[in-house]
Structures are given as structure tokens and as C-alpha cells.
Design a protein around this motif. Structure first.
Motif, PDB file in Angstrom:
ATOM      1  N   ARG A 309       0.839  -1.200   0.000  1.00 36.40           N
ATOM      2  CA  ARG A 309       0.000   0.000   0.000  1.00 36.40           C
ATOM      3  C   ARG A 309       0.874   1.249   0.000  1.00 36.40           C
ATOM      4  O   ARG A 309       2.025   1.227   0.411  1.00 36.40           O
ATOM      5  N   GLU A 310       0.288   2.350  -0.462  1.00 34.04           N
ATOM      6  CA  GLU A 310       1.072   3.556  -0.692  1.00 34.04           C
ATOM      7  C   GLU A 310       1.832   4.013   0.545  1.00 34.04           C
ATOM      8  O   GLU A 310       2.989   4.453   0.443  1.00 34.04           O
ATOM      9  N   SER A 311       1.237   3.917   1.722  1.00 31.26           N
ATOM     10  CA  SER A 311       1.922   4.400   2.925  1.00 31.26           C
ATOM     11  C   SER A 311       3.225   3.652   3.156  1.00 31.26           C
ATOM     12  O   SER A 311       4.259   4.261   3.476  1.00 31.26           O
ATOM     13  N   ALA A 312       3.209   2.328   2.979  1.00 32.47           N
ATOM     14  CA  ALA A 312       4.432   1.542   3.158  1.00 32.47           C
ATOM     15  C   ALA A 312       5.429   1.820   2.033  1.00 32.47           C
ATOM     16  O   ALA A 312       6.643   1.883   2.276  1.00 32.47           O
ATOM     17  N   ARG A 313       4.935   1.982   0.808  1.00 31.32           N
ATOM     18  CA  ARG A 313       5.836   2.290  -0.305  1.00 31.32           C
ATOM     19  C   ARG A 313       6.573   3.602  -0.070  1.00 31.32           C
ATOM     20  O   ARG A 313       7.774   3.707  -0.329  1.00 31.32           O
ATOM     21  N   ARG A 314       5.861   4.591   0.417  1.00 32.85           N
ATOM     22  CA  ARG A 314       6.494   5.899   0.648  1.00 32.85           C
ATOM     23  C   ARG A 314       7.581   5.797   1.714  1.00 32.85           C
ATOM     24  O   ARG A 314       8.630   6.442   1.605  1.00 32.85           O
ATOM     25  N   VAL A 315       7.341   5.020   2.746  1.00 34.86           N
ATOM     26  CA  VAL A 315       8.375   4.830   3.773  1.00 34.86           C
ATOM     27  C   VAL A 315       9.597   4.160   3.159  1.00 34.86           C
ATOM     28  O   VAL A 315      10.746   4.564   3.406  1.00 34.86           O
ATOM     29  N   ALA A 316       9.374   3.125   2.338  1.00 33.78           N
ATOM     30  CA  ALA A 316      10.490   2.429   1.699  1.00 33.78           C
ATOM     31  C   ALA A 316      11.266   3.372   0.784  1.00 33.78           C
ATOM     32  O   ALA A 316      12.507   3.365   0.768  1.00 33.78           O
ATOM     33  N   GLU A 317      10.559   4.180   0.013  1.00 34.77           N
ATOM     34  CA  GLU A 317      11.232   5.125  -0.871  1.00 34.77           C
ATOM     35  C   GLU A 317      12.078   6.115  -0.085  1.00 34.77           C
ATOM     36  O   GLU A 317      13.199   6.457  -0.509  1.00 34.77           O
ATOM     37  N   ALA A 318      11.566   6.569   1.050  1.00 37.57           N
ATOM     38  CA  ALA A 318      12.332   7.508   1.877  1.00 37.57           C
ATOM     39  C   ALA A 318      13.600   6.846   2.408  1.00 37.57           C
ATOM     40  O   ALA A 318      14.675   7.467   2.437  1.00 37.57           O
ATOM     41  N   HIS A 319      13.507   5.578   2.809  1.00 36.11           N
ATOM     42  CA  HIS A 319      14.699   4.863   3.268  1.00 36.11           C
ATOM     43  C   HIS A 319      15.740   4.769   2.151  1.00 36.11           C
ATOM     44  O   HIS A 319      16.946   4.958   2.392  1.00 36.11           O
ATOM     45  N   VAL A 320      15.285   4.447   0.935  1.00 35.12           N
ATOM     46  CA  VAL A 320      16.207   4.331  -0.190  1.00 35.12           C
ATOM     47  C   VAL A 320      16.875   5.671  -0.466  1.00 35.12           C
ATOM     48  O   VAL A 320      18.099   5.760  -0.659  1.00 35.12           O
ATOM     49  N   GLU A 321      16.089   6.737  -0.479  1.00 30.17           N
ATOM     50  CA  GLU A 321      16.648   8.058  -0.777  1.00 30.17           C
ATOM     51  C   GLU A 321      17.675   8.475   0.270  1.00 30.17           C
ATOM     52  O   GLU A 321      18.769   8.939  -0.065  1.00 30.17           O
ATOM     53  N   HIS A 322      17.360   8.298   1.534  1.00 35.21           N
ATOM     54  CA  HIS A 322      18.296   8.684   2.590  1.00 35.21           C
ATOM     55  C   HIS A 322      19.562   7.840   2.536  1.00 35.21           C
ATOM     56  O   HIS A 322      20.678   8.349   2.709  1.00 35.21           O
ATOM     57  N   PHE A 323      19.402   6.555   2.283  1.00 36.20           N
ATOM     58  CA  PHE A 323      20.551   5.657   2.213  1.00 36.20           C
ATOM     59  C   PHE A 323      21.478   6.042   1.064  1.00 36.20           C
ATOM     60  O   PHE A 323      22.699   6.194   1.251  1.00 36.20           O
ATOM     61  N   LEU A 324      20.921   6.225  -0.121  1.00 37.41           N
ATOM     62  CA  LEU A 324      21.758   6.532  -1.265  1.00 37.41           C
ATOM     63  C   LEU A 324      22.355   7.943  -1.162  1.00 37.41           C
ATOM     64  O   LEU A 324      23.481   8.179  -1.616  1.00 37.41           O
ATOM     65  N   HIS A 325      21.639   8.858  -0.571  1.00 35.44           N
ATOM     66  CA  HIS A 325      22.180  10.201  -0.345  1.00 35.44           C
ATOM     67  C   HIS A 325      23.438  10.112   0.505  1.00 35.44           C
ATOM     68  O   HIS A 325      24.431  10.828   0.278  1.00 35.44           O
ATOM     69  N   ALA A 326      23.458   9.169   1.464  1.00 33.68           N
ATOM     70  CA  ALA A 326      24.593   9.044   2.367  1.00 33.68           C
ATOM     71  C   ALA A 326      25.759   8.319   1.743  1.00 33.68           C
ATOM     72  O   ALA A 326      26.924   8.652   2.010  1.00 33.68           O
ATOM     73  N   VAL A 327      25.488   7.318   0.882  1.00 32.02           N
ATOM     74  CA  VAL A 327      26.584   6.425   0.482  1.00 32.02           C
ATOM     75  C   VAL A 327      27.073   6.604  -0.948  1.00 32.02           C
ATOM     76  O   VAL A 327      28.193   6.182  -1.253  1.00 32.02           O
ATOM     77  N   VAL A 328      26.289   7.210  -1.849  1.00 28.98           N
ATOM     78  CA  VAL A 328      26.764   7.286  -3.231  1.00 28.98           C
ATOM     79  C   VAL A 328      26.776   8.703  -3.802  1.00 28.98           C
ATOM     80  O   VAL A 328      27.304   8.918  -4.880  1.00 28.98           O
ATOM     81  N   ARG A 329      26.213   9.672  -3.122  1.00 29.48           N
ATOM     82  CA  ARG A 329      26.154  11.007  -3.715  1.00 29.48           C
ATOM     83  C   ARG A 329      27.566  11.550  -3.894  1.00 29.48           C
ATOM     84  O   ARG A 329      28.359  11.532  -2.966  1.00 29.48           O
TER      85      ARG A 329
END
Length: 329
Positions: A309-329
Motif C-alpha cells: 500500500r502507498e503508505s508503506a511504499r512511501r516509507v520504503a522510498e524515503a529509506h532508499v533516498e536517505h541511504f543513497l544520499h549518504a553512500v553514493v552522492r
């Protein structure tokens, strides 16, 4: 270097193209058309809409799970809207790569997929352009990419795993008990029949949520592909390697549902839990794949977190964005 005319329009429609990857024979039963092939899909870039956490120097390679193929256009947009290039593989005998006469999804070794992964990376030319590689795998694809990264340390800048199948549903002790039996049968009857254990409830959960794709016939059957001893032995061997400890050589993010539910009879809870894997066992196994592993447990997520459901997808997307911002930017 691949020529642009080798890419053709994909079934996902505008913004997606695909091209075949020629493979050598892997000794498994196949169609009469010769060796197997794999298919690489790309999402054509658009102007980035997100400035924060820009991924302009990133290439993403996605690998699907068992009895599956790439269809998640929204997942591609998650990355391309941040400037990344997005590619996805349909592995041999899956989805776009499945041909008449081939046993769907069959392999006798997960290492055989090194061939299409390397072929995809050659087309992507990530190393040649100095871009950074992010591997993104779901379920069996997560196991496959984990083992590939461990065999090729330093190739990937980050690994994102969506409910990776890192341990058998029977748990470590159950896996150790059945491994000799499965291995013995795989040697003399690799394509033998297994009892059907998928009752179709995971598919029903996606249908009720509204995220079930309209797949072409045979690409994503409601009760999954038939399984065989040779394939199961290959998966169990992969689980054993993870249990012994591997090092993927880069930071890893593991996305999991916060809970599992029994797959044996329908329960409305299946629309908000993982009905395929035992997520606590997967979380424990994930601690053995590398030096820096982030585990995100997401409330109301199903097995494919990005089909929740959208609420869980949005949480997952936020985790991905924060993770990649930290490790590959």
C-alpha cells in the motif's frame, strides 16, 4: 559498444526500451531455438524533478525475484526522477527472456547469472563513464546480487535489497536438514516435480491492494512457476554461503516487512505482511552479508515492498533516498 538502433520499444510503453543479451548455453534444458537469452530494459531519462539527493552520477541495475519479471515503472521513476539511469534485467527463462520449451526460471547454479549481469554492465558502460553502480534486487534476485557482489568486491557502490531471499523458510536448522536430500535428488533428477506449495495468496494480496500487474501469459502465474530439485539445490547452496558469511564490499540497505504471516490459508493480514519469507530469519541472515548493513523494517509492507500500500511504499522510498544520499552522492 552497443548501437542505439539495437534498443526497441518495450511493452511498458513510452519511456522504456529493451534489447536482448546473447548468452552461451548453460547446459540446462532449453528451447529448440538455441542457447538462452536475457533481456535488458532501460528507462529513458527525463529531467530530474528532485534536487535534494541527486543521483546524476548513478546507474541502477534491478534484478527481479522468482516467478517474476520487471514491470515496476514507478520504481524506475523513483531513481530517474533523481537523475539516475535505470536498467532492469529479465534473467534467462524469465519474463521477456522466456522461450517456448524452456523450464521457467530454472537454473542449476546462481553463478550462471554472472553472464547476463556482466553483459548488462557492458551495455550500461558504467565503469567506462565513471558512474557509480547501485544494485537493486528483490527476493531471489536479492540473493543472486548479494552473491555476485561478494564475488566481485568493489564493482558496486551500494546494494539495495527488497525482501531478499537470504534464508530458506525452514530456517537454518531446517535448511541444513533438507540440503543433503535435495542435493541427492538434484544429481539424479534435477527437473523432477515438486509439490505445489504456492497457494496463490501472495498474488491475491497484490490484487486486493491494487498493485498486481497484468502480466503476459506464463510470465507471472498466480501460483508461481513449478519448482525443481536442481533449482532448489542451487538456492540452498546460496543460502549456505550467506550463512557462512560473505562480504558484498559496499554498504547495503535491506528492506523488509515488519512481520510475516503464514501462507497456508487466506488471511486479510496478507495485504500488510510478508506471506512468502520469514522476515526475522532474513533480518538475521542480512547481518552476515557485509561490514555495513542497514535493515529497515516497514510496517504494512508485503513481500515486494514496492507493491505494498502507498503508505508503506512511501516509507520504503524515503529509506532508499536517505541511504543513497549518504553512500553514493
Amino acid at each position: 559498444m552497443v548501437r542505439e538502433e539495437e534498443w526497441v520499444a518495450d511493452l511498458l510503453g513510452a519511456g522504456f526500451e529493451r534489447r536482448p543479451l546473447a548468452l552461451s548455453s548453460d547446459g540446462a534444458p532449453g528451447s529448440s531455438d538455441g542457447p538462452p537469452c536475457a533481456m535488458l530494459v532501460r528507462s529513458l531519462p527525463s529531467a530530474p524533478t528532485r534536487i535534494w539527493g541527486s543521483l546524476r552520477n548513478v546507474d541502477v541495475l534491478y534484478v527481479h525475484g522468482w516467478s517474476d519479471y520487471f514491470f515496476q515503472s514507478g520504481l524506475a521513476e523513483l531513481f530517474t526522477s533523481r537523475g539516475a539511469r535505470f536498467f532492469a534485467l529479465d534473467l534467462r527463462r524469465y519474463g521477456r527472456s522466456l522461450r517456448a520449451g524452456e523450464p521457467p526460471g530454472y537454473t542449476a547454479s546462481l553463478e550462471v547469472y554472472d553472464e547476463e549481469i556482466e553483459a548488462a554492465l557492458e551495455v550500461m558502460a558504467t565503469a567506462d563513464t565513471g558512474r557509480r553502480l547501485v544494485l537493486l534486487g528483490h527476493s531471489t534476485g536479492g540473493l543472486t546480487l548479494t552473491l555476485w557482489a561478494a564475488r566481485h568486491p568493489g564493482r558496486a557502490a551500494a546494494l539495495v535489497l527488497n525482501s531478499p531471499w537470504l534464508e530458506l523458510q525452514l530456517g537454518p536448522l531446517g535448511r541444513q536438514a533438507v540440503a543433503p536430500l535435495v542435493g541427492a535428488r538434484a544429481r539424479w533428477d534435477p527437473l523432477g516435480a515438486h509439490p505445489v506449495v504456492d497457494l496463490g495468496y501472495y498474488t491475491r494480496a497484490q490484487r486486493e491492494i491494487g498493485t498486481l500487474p497484468q502480466a503476459p501469459d506464463g510470465w507471472r502465474p498466480e501460483r508461481g512457476f513449478p519448482t525443481h530439485p536442481g533449482w532448489l539445490a542451487a538456492v540452498i547452496a546460496g543460502h549456505a554461503r550467506v550463512a557462512a558469511g560473505v562480504d558484498v564490499g559496499c554498504p547495503a540497505l535491506v528492506l523488509l516487512s515488519s512481520r510475516s504471516v503464514s501462507p497456508l490459508r487466506w488471511d486479510d493480514a496478507m495485504t500488510a505482511a510478508d506471506s512468502v519469507l520469514v522476515v526475522d530469519d532474513i533480518a538475521r541472515a542480512a547481518t552476515r552479508i557485509g561490514e555495513l548493513v542497514t535493515i529497515a523494517r516497514i510496517d504494512d509492507a508485503i513481500h515486494d515492498v514496492f507493491l505494498s500500500r502507498e503508505s508503506a511504499r512511501r516509507v520504503a522510498e524515503a529509506h532508499v533516498e536517505h541511504f543513497l544520499h549518504a553512500v553514493v552522492r
